[in-house]
Each structure stands twice: as C-alpha cells, then as structure tokens.
Design a protein around this motif. Structure first.
Motif, PDB file in Angstrom:
ATOM      1  N   SER A 166      -1.214 -38.704 -22.238  1.00 20.75           N
ATOM      2  CA  SER A 166      -1.207 -39.005 -23.665  1.00 20.75           C
ATOM      3  C   SER A 166      -2.007 -40.263 -23.976  1.00 20.75           C
TER       4      SER A 166
ATOM      5  N   TYR B 171       7.410 -35.530 -15.051  1.00 17.45           N
ATOM      6  CA  TYR B 171       6.018 -35.123 -15.282  1.00 17.45           C
ATOM      7  C   TYR B 171       5.873 -34.821 -16.764  1.00 17.45           C
ATOM      8  N   HIS B 172       4.742 -35.220 -17.322  1.00 16.82           N
ATOM      9  CA  HIS B 172       4.408 -34.801 -18.679  1.00 16.82           C
ATOM     10  C   HIS B 172       2.892 -34.837 -18.849  1.00 16.82           C
ATOM     11  N   GLU B 173       2.472 -34.370 -19.989  1.00 14.36           N
ATOM     12  CA  GLU B 173       1.051 -34.315 -20.310  1.00 14.36           C
ATOM     13  C   GLU B 173       0.501 -35.725 -20.518  1.00 14.36           C
TER      14      GLU B 173
ATOM     15  N   VAL C 228       5.223 -26.845 -19.002  1.00 14.83           N
ATOM     16  CA  VAL C 228       5.665 -28.144 -19.516  1.00 14.83           C
ATOM     17  C   VAL C 228       4.745 -28.596 -20.645  1.00 14.83           C
ATOM     18  N   LYS C 229       3.443 -28.465 -20.430  1.00 12.17           N
ATOM     19  CA  LYS C 229       2.479 -28.905 -21.450  1.00 12.17           C
ATOM     20  C   LYS C 229       2.559 -28.051 -22.712  1.00 12.17           C
TER      21      LYS C 229
ATOM     22  N   LYS D 244       5.303 -29.112 -24.798  1.00  7.54           N
ATOM     23  CA  LYS D 244       5.226 -30.527 -25.186  1.00  7.54           C
ATOM     24  C   LYS D 244       6.453 -31.288 -24.686  1.00  7.54           C
ATOM     25  N   LEU D 245       6.793 -31.034 -23.427  1.00  8.51           N
ATOM     26  CA  LEU D 245       8.014 -31.562 -22.841  1.00  8.51           C
ATOM     27  C   LEU D 245       7.768 -32.722 -21.880  1.00  8.51           C
ATOM     28  N   ASP D 246       8.816 -33.488 -21.648  1.00  5.76           N
ATOM     29  CA  ASP D 246       8.903 -34.376 -20.503  1.00  5.76           C
ATOM     30  C   ASP D 246       9.797 -33.634 -19.517  1.00  5.76           C
ATOM     31  N   TRP D 247       9.280 -33.336 -18.321  1.00 10.21           N
ATOM     32  CA  TRP D 247      10.036 -32.563 -17.326  1.00 10.21           C
ATOM     33  C   TRP D 247      10.715 -33.527 -16.369  1.00 10.21           C
TER      34      TRP D 247
ATOM     35  N   SER E 159       5.594 -40.123 -15.009  1.00 13.70           N
ATOM     36  CA  SER E 159       4.252 -40.167 -15.558  1.00 13.70           C
ATOM     37  C   SER E 159       3.254 -40.628 -14.490  1.00 13.70           C
TER      38      SER E 159
END
Length: 193
Positions: free
Chosen positions: A127, A123-125, A169-170, A173-176, A101
């Motif tokens: 939040s 990596y993730h969106e 990824v976004k 709605k994933l955590d990569w 993150s």
C-alpha cells in the motif's frame, strides 16, 4: 570490529553492543531507512569479518535476527531482504511476537526461520498513498503493481504459499492474520521454539 562496551554508559547501547558480540541483531521497529543501516550493514560486516578470517561458510557462527515488526517502507524492506539473501553466513530469523507486512517478508527470506508458539503473522497487499494529478496517481499505481509482484514472487519462492491464496487476500482487500501452526503448514516457519 571492536565490540568493546566498557566505555558505553547508556544501558540500551551497552545491551546492543553485547548482542552484536553474539551476532544478534534486533529488528523491532518500523521498516525504514533508519532500520536498514543497522540491520543490512551489520550483516555485511559479519560476512566481511568471516571472509577476512578465512572461515569456511559451513563453520561460520550464524547471524540471528530477532524480528518483531509491523512492517513499513517496501523499498527499505527489499534492501534488508537483499542483504539477508546475499549473506554467505547463515541468517536465522526468530519471531516471538509478530512479523507483519514487510516484517513478514524479511522473516520469510531468512535462511532458517524459527518462531515462538505465540507468534503471529500477517500478509496484505502493498500500500501507499497516491496524491497528485491523475498521471501521477497512475504512475504510483503502476509502481505499486511492480512492487507487489516482487513481494509475492519472493514469498512464492521462499514458502509453500500459493499464488491463489495471495490473490484471494488481495481481492478481498484483507489483512491475512494467522498463527504459528499455519505458518509451519505454509512453509514460513522451519521450527517452533
């Protein structure tokens, strides 16, 4: 700056001061305003010391940041990223465990990035929790989109990652999550230790 640790009795404080003598900064907590000060301000202090001593940039002793973080507050993370990018003294990011993150972004902006063979990345969106009236939630959503664009633009500039990868990824709605081999392939890690 006086890094004299002889008068310190707390072992953790003594180790911290000994590390600072060697220009080592430990970033092993959640990213927030409490972490900003010891990281960003220490980078600034090392640069000031080098400037006052008239040490040419190419001859300065690098600053090493050991990063082991799940991430945290986006705004504070951007502050740390700015301090690293602004540093004329080389900043080396070192990951032996995980950078995720906002920790991932901080690692990505370091001038040189080193990682142990068992390092992990995520990596993730961006939040946040949106609570309130519809107009307040709309404002939070608008701000999150702005922050996401900043975050992604930095990654696209500093690595070999592609916008399509980040968008996938976004959308999911994933955590990569990925390991050091993929981090090297994507231009996130410069050298495996």
């Amino acid at each position: 700056m006086d890094y004299n640790s002889e008068k310190i009795t707390n072992v953790e404080d003594k180790i911290y001061l000994e590390d600072l003598k060697e220009r080592k900064i430990i970033l092993n907590d959640g990213v927030d305003y409490l972490l900003y000060e010891p990281v960003a301000m220490q980078i600034e202090r090392f640069n000031t010391e080098d400037e006052k001593a008239n040490i040419p940039v190419e001859e300065r002793k690098p600053i090493k940041i050991y990063i082991n973080s799940y991430g945290g507050v986006v705004y504070d993370g951007f502050g740390i990223c700015s301090a690293i990018e602004r540093s004329k003294t080389k900043v080396i990011g070192i990951c032996d465990g995980y950078v995720m993150s906002m920790g991932f972004l901080i690692f990505s902006v370091c001038h040189e990035r080193l990682a142990g063979k068992y390092s992990n990345f995520m990596y993730h969106e961006v939040s946040s929790g949106g609570v309130g009236k519809n107009t307040e939630i709309e404002e939070i959503t608008k701000e999150n989109k702005r922050l996401q664009k900043m975050y992604d633009n930095i990654l696209l500039e500093k690595t070999n990652l592609k916008k399509a990868q980040l968008d996938k990824v976004k959308r999911g709605k994933l955590d990569w999550f990925f390991g050091v081999e993929d981090a090297v392939k994507h231009g996130i890690v410069d050298k495996v230790l």
